[in-house]
Design a protein around this motif. Structure first.
Motif, PDB file in Angstrom:
ATOM      1  N   LEU A 115      57.537  23.629  14.447  1.00 26.46           N
ATOM      2  CA  LEU A 115      57.774  24.630  15.483  1.00 26.46           C
ATOM      3  C   LEU A 115      58.450  25.856  14.892  1.00 26.46           C
ATOM      4  CD1 LEU A 115      57.734  25.474  18.455  1.00 26.46           C
ATOM      5  CD2 LEU A 115      59.936  24.308  18.721  1.00 26.46           C
ATOM      6  N   SER A 116      59.432  25.632  14.026  1.00 27.18           N
ATOM      7  CA  SER A 116      60.138  26.745  13.386  1.00 27.18           C
ATOM      8  C   SER A 116      59.189  27.605  12.558  1.00 27.18           C
ATOM      9  CB  SER A 116      61.262  26.203  12.503  1.00 27.18           C
ATOM     10  OG  SER A 116      61.916  27.256  11.811  1.00 27.18           O
ATOM     11  N   GLU A 117      58.281  26.966  11.832  1.00 25.50           N
ATOM     12  CA  GLU A 117      57.328  27.718  11.009  1.00 25.50           C
ATOM     13  C   GLU A 117      56.353  28.503  11.872  1.00 25.50           C
ATOM     14  OE1 GLU A 117      57.061  28.284   7.688  1.00 25.50           O
ATOM     15  OE2 GLU A 117      59.073  27.401   7.680  1.00 25.50           O
ATOM     16  N   ARG A 126      62.480  16.963  13.655  1.00 23.97           N
ATOM     17  CA  ARG A 126      63.407  17.948  13.095  1.00 23.97           C
ATOM     18  C   ARG A 126      63.004  19.386  13.418  1.00 23.97           C
ATOM     19  NH1 ARG A 126      64.897  15.503   7.062  1.00 23.97           N
ATOM     20  NH2 ARG A 126      65.671  13.486   7.799  1.00 23.97           N
ATOM     21  N   GLY A 127      61.835  19.570  13.957  1.00 27.18           N
ATOM     22  CA  GLY A 127      61.442  20.891  14.424  1.00 27.18           C
ATOM     23  C   GLY A 127      60.949  21.846  13.355  1.00 27.18           C
ATOM     24  N   SER A 140      55.262  12.051  10.367  1.00 31.11           N
ATOM     25  CA  SER A 140      55.458  13.488  10.172  1.00 31.11           C
ATOM     26  C   SER A 140      55.154  13.846   8.725  1.00 31.11           C
ATOM     27  CB  SER A 140      56.896  13.878  10.511  1.00 31.11           C
ATOM     28  OG  SER A 140      57.219  13.509  11.837  1.00 31.11           O
ATOM     29  N   GLY A 141      54.795  15.100   8.494  1.00 30.30           N
ATOM     30  CA  GLY A 141      54.542  15.512   7.130  1.00 30.30           C
ATOM     31  C   GLY A 141      54.135  16.960   7.023  1.00 30.30           C
ATOM     32  N   TYR A 142      54.297  17.487   5.820  1.00 33.97           N
ATOM     33  CA  TYR A 142      53.893  18.867   5.518  1.00 33.97           C
ATOM     34  C   TYR A 142      53.225  18.878   4.160  1.00 33.97           C
ATOM     35  CZ  TYR A 142      54.161  23.684   3.894  1.00 33.97           C
ATOM     36  OH  TYR A 142      53.850  24.912   3.372  1.00 33.97           O
ATOM     37  N   PHE A 194      54.824  18.824  19.945  1.00 32.41           N
ATOM     38  CA  PHE A 194      55.670  18.963  18.762  1.00 32.41           C
ATOM     39  C   PHE A 194      56.631  17.795  18.568  1.00 32.41           C
ATOM     40  CE2 PHE A 194      54.187  23.258  19.350  1.00 32.41           C
ATOM     41  CZ  PHE A 194      54.004  23.704  18.051  1.00 32.41           C
ATOM     42  N   TYR A 195      57.063  17.148  19.653  1.00 27.87           N
ATOM     43  CA  TYR A 195      58.113  16.142  19.536  1.00 27.87           C
ATOM     44  C   TYR A 195      57.708  14.726  19.934  1.00 27.87           C
ATOM     45  CZ  TYR A 195      61.107  20.223  18.980  1.00 27.87           C
ATOM     46  OH  TYR A 195      61.667  21.394  18.528  1.00 27.87           O
TER      47      TYR A 195
END
Length: 343
Positions: free
Chosen positions: A208-210, A204-205, A183-185, A308-309
């Motif tokens: 999706l939240s963004e 951690r979602g 995972s990463g941003y 997403f998961y």
């Protein structure tokens, strides 16, 4: 004596006959431009905003990727769900023989056994709980291609896809440091344009939240083109945007819309959200949302819980699109919409 009529000179050509065929010349020029624009790849350039590519806009994604691979001198890094196109494999094999360091991750369920075709490269077949679904190519540690297209002949030549190409050493480094299922941003600027990246799965979602937040920022329009649309939270966000007066248009692949995405499509229609299904034998393989003709999010992720998961996927966002990018998206949407219907 010969007939004088036979000896008289021919009449001068009429003004119509003397007129230069400008119309024919314009047709030749247009066709020549069209063929040139379709066949000659335009590769990403340093210090320039990202380029958008789609076969639906008369661009040959296959030729673009081949030209980019053939121009690589120092390294090739590829993360690809489906990799089987013979020309792409041949170009990669040639680079390996030229001793260009080549590292490839691929999903076993979506590709050939690449160890047979790419001997000498660092080849990593992946089989995990979720799909290794990313479609990322990085050349010479700086040129990046991200999108929805697999490197199969059908995906590159027939199916409807969107790909983004740009030159960015920081983004290339980030992606190479985060191998599949990491995972990463990351946020950066490319040619003065803000770019965001999310690597999935994201337990951690945050991604999706963004995405949900960005849908909520829409004030005027939302255009969505998806291969698979099943995530209930995103269905609700799209309905909410429609209900607050945003002009929402959704187009889903025909096969998915009658199958896996049927429930989501029905729920959207019940809420009076305009939904169309693609037509034709090709897949509508897009995964994008275009917000207020300013923000574009696309990548490899379908709008599903698995994307997403569970899956290894990628989402990229371009902010404040420039005039050329907006013109491209207008042409692309017109093409998608023209080949879709309510049934």
């Amino acid at each position: 004596m010969k007939n004088q009529e036979n000896l008289s000179p021919p009449p001068p050509p009429s003004s119509r006959e003397r007129r230069f065929p400008w119309g024919l010349l314009l047709v030749v020029v247009f066709v020549s431009w069209f063929v040139w624009n379709s066949l000659v790849p335009s590769l990403p350039e340093p210090n320039k905003a990202p380029k958008l590519y789609s076969n639906q806009c008369q661009q040959d994604i296959r030729s673009t990727l081949l030209s980019a691979i053939q121009a690589a001198d120092h390294s090739i890094y590829l993360v690809m769900f489906g990799l089987s196109d013979r020309a792409i494999l041949s170009a990669l094999s040639k680079k390996i023989r030229e001793q260009v360091p080549t590292k490839i991750f691929y999903d076993r369920s979506g590709s050939l056994n690449l160890s047979r075709y790419l001997r000498g490269g660092d080849i990593y077949p992946i089989k995990n709980v979720g799909l290794m679904h990313q479609k990322i190519l990085i050349l010479d540690h700086q040129t990046v291609f991200i999108g929805s297209a697999n490197m199969t002949t059908a995906s590159l030549r027939m199916h409807d896809n969107l790909m983004i190409g740009f030159v960015s050493k920081p983004i290339a480094q980030f992606l190479q440091e985060h191998e599949p299922y990491t995972s990463g941003y990351f946020k950066s600027a490319v040619g003065g344009q803000e770019v965001e990246l999310w690597l999935l799965p994201d337990p951690r979602g945050h991604a999706l939240s963004e995405l949900r937040k960005k849908i909520r920022t829409a004030r005027k329009s939302i255009q969505i083109a998806l291969f698979t649309f099943t995530h209930p939270a995103l269905v609700e966000e799209v309905i909410a945007a429609h209900q607050r007066g945003v002009h929402v248009s959704v187009i889903v692949d025909l096969h998915s819309g009658l199958g896996a995405s049927a429930k989501a499509v029905e729920k959207l229609k019940e809420a009076h959200v305009p939904v169309l299904l693609s037509q034709g034998v090709q897949l509508l393989h897009h995964k994008f949302i275009y917000i207020d003709e300013s923000t574009l999010l696309t990548g490899s992720a379908n709008w599903t819980k698995s994307a997403f998961y569970k899956n290894s996927d990628c989402i990229i966002a371009l902010h404040r699109l420039n005039p050329d990018q907006k013109k491209f998206m207008s042409r692309l949407w017109t093409s998608i919409e023209a080949n879709a219907s309510e049934k």
